[in-house]
Structure formats: C-alpha cells, structure tokens
Write a protein that holds these residues in place. Structure first.
Motif, PDB file in Angstrom:
ATOM      1  N   THR A  81       0.853  -1.181   0.000  1.00 13.17           N
ATOM      2  CA  THR A  81       0.000   0.000   0.000  1.00 13.17           C
ATOM      3  C   THR A  81       0.890   1.232   0.000  1.00 13.17           C
ATOM      4  O   THR A  81       2.084   1.148   0.316  1.00 13.17           O
ATOM      5  CB  THR A  81      -0.922   0.055   1.237  1.00 13.17           C
ATOM      6  N   ASP A  83       0.839   3.515   2.064  1.00 14.86           N
ATOM      7  CA  ASP A  83       1.212   3.824   3.448  1.00 14.86           C
ATOM      8  C   ASP A  83       2.534   3.176   3.839  1.00 14.86           C
ATOM      9  O   ASP A  83       3.156   3.564   4.817  1.00 14.86           O
ATOM     10  CB  ASP A  83       0.109   3.367   4.409  1.00 14.86           C
ATOM     11  N   LYS A  89       1.802  11.349   4.910  1.00 17.67           N
ATOM     12  CA  LYS A  89       0.633  10.461   4.951  1.00 17.67           C
ATOM     13  C   LYS A  89      -0.648  11.285   4.916  1.00 17.67           C
ATOM     14  O   LYS A  89      -0.692  12.405   5.418  1.00 17.67           O
ATOM     15  CB  LYS A  89       0.639   9.603   6.240  1.00 17.67           C
ATOM     16  N   ALA A  90      -1.652  10.719   4.316  1.00 16.46           N
ATOM     17  CA  ALA A  90      -2.936  11.399   4.261  1.00 16.46           C
ATOM     18  C   ALA A  90      -3.535  11.435   5.666  1.00 16.46           C
ATOM     19  O   ALA A  90      -3.454  10.468   6.417  1.00 16.46           O
ATOM     20  CB  ALA A  90      -3.876  10.675   3.309  1.00 16.46           C
ATOM     21  N   HIS A  91      -4.118  12.563   6.007  1.00 15.03           N
ATOM     22  CA  HIS A  91      -4.764  12.690   7.314  1.00 15.03           C
ATOM     23  C   HIS A  91      -6.154  12.106   7.193  1.00 15.03           C
ATOM     24  O   HIS A  91      -6.985  12.544   6.415  1.00 15.03           O
ATOM     25  CB  HIS A  91      -4.823  14.162   7.732  1.00 15.03           C
ATOM     26  N   ARG A  92      -6.395  11.079   7.983  1.00 16.78           N
ATOM     27  CA  ARG A  92      -7.701  10.414   7.943  1.00 16.78           C
ATOM     28  C   ARG A  92      -8.443  10.688   9.234  1.00 16.78           C
ATOM     29  O   ARG A  92      -7.908  10.523  10.326  1.00 16.78           O
ATOM     30  CB  ARG A  92      -7.532   8.921   7.759  1.00 16.78           C
ATOM     31  N   THR A  93      -9.678  11.077   9.095  1.00 13.93           N
ATOM     32  CA  THR A  93     -10.506  11.253  10.272  1.00 13.93           C
ATOM     33  C   THR A  93     -11.476  10.090  10.339  1.00 13.93           C
ATOM     34  O   THR A  93     -12.100   9.724   9.355  1.00 13.93           O
ATOM     35  CB  THR A  93     -11.286  12.577  10.200  1.00 13.93           C
ATOM     36  N   THR A  94     -11.545   9.479  11.503  1.00 14.46           N
ATOM     37  CA  THR A  94     -12.447   8.328  11.659  1.00 14.46           C
ATOM     38  C   THR A  94     -13.499   8.587  12.699  1.00 14.46           C
ATOM     39  O   THR A  94     -13.394   9.387  13.559  1.00 14.46           O
ATOM     40  CB  THR A  94     -11.678   7.048  12.051  1.00 14.46           C
TER      41      THR A  94
END
Length: 94
Positions: A81, A83, A89-94
């Motif tokens: 991947t 990552d 890195k993409a900022h991911r909000t969960t």
C-alpha cells in the motif's frame, strides 16, 4: 470470472490503457526522419519517418504492455500500500 483478482472487463480496460500508453512511448524508437537522411520526398513533411517499422513497434508495444500489466497484477496482489512508503501520509478522520 477474474484475472489476478481483477474482473475480466476491468482487466481488459486496464491492459488497453497500458497498451496505448506504451505505444506512444515506443513510437519514437529508431525513427529517422527524411530530413536526417537527406531523402526528402517532394510534397511530404521533412520530419516524416523514412521507414516507420510499425509492425515491429506493435509487437514491442504488446510485449512491453503485457510485462507492465503482469507487474501491475503482481503489485496489486502483493499487499503493498502507499502507506508502506516514506513520505507524507494522508490525514484520515475516523
């Protein structure tokens, strides 16, 4: 039915796109223009190739595209991947 985990329709579409991209990379291989050879045919463009070798280029395109497609399938099925690579890195909000 699938090819390497990719649906047959998607696999054909991906190969077709790879084939066209490779074709445009292969077309200039070994081209000598009429201007370079000094054999300009009256009424033609001096930049036109003397001998385009299209059959060889279509075969080379098909072989290189097949290698790229198999590489694509191997990478896709390897579990790699983005990552796993260094860099932002993409900022991911969960």
């Amino acid at each position: 039915m699938s090819i390497g985990g990719v649906g047959i329709g998607s696999a054909i579409a991906i190969y077709f796109i790879i084939w066209w991209l490779v074709l445009f990379a292969v077309l200039p291989w070994g081209v000598r223009s009429q201007h370079e050879t000094g054999e300009v045919t009256p009424g033609s463009d001096p930049g036109a190739p003397v001998v385009p070798h299209l059959k060889r280029k279509l075969i080379a395109t098909t072989v290189v595209a097949a290698i790229c497609f198999v590489t694509f399938l191997l990478v896709r099925n390897s579990g790699l991947t983005l990552d796993m690579f260094p860099g932002p890195k993409a900022h991911r909000t969960t």
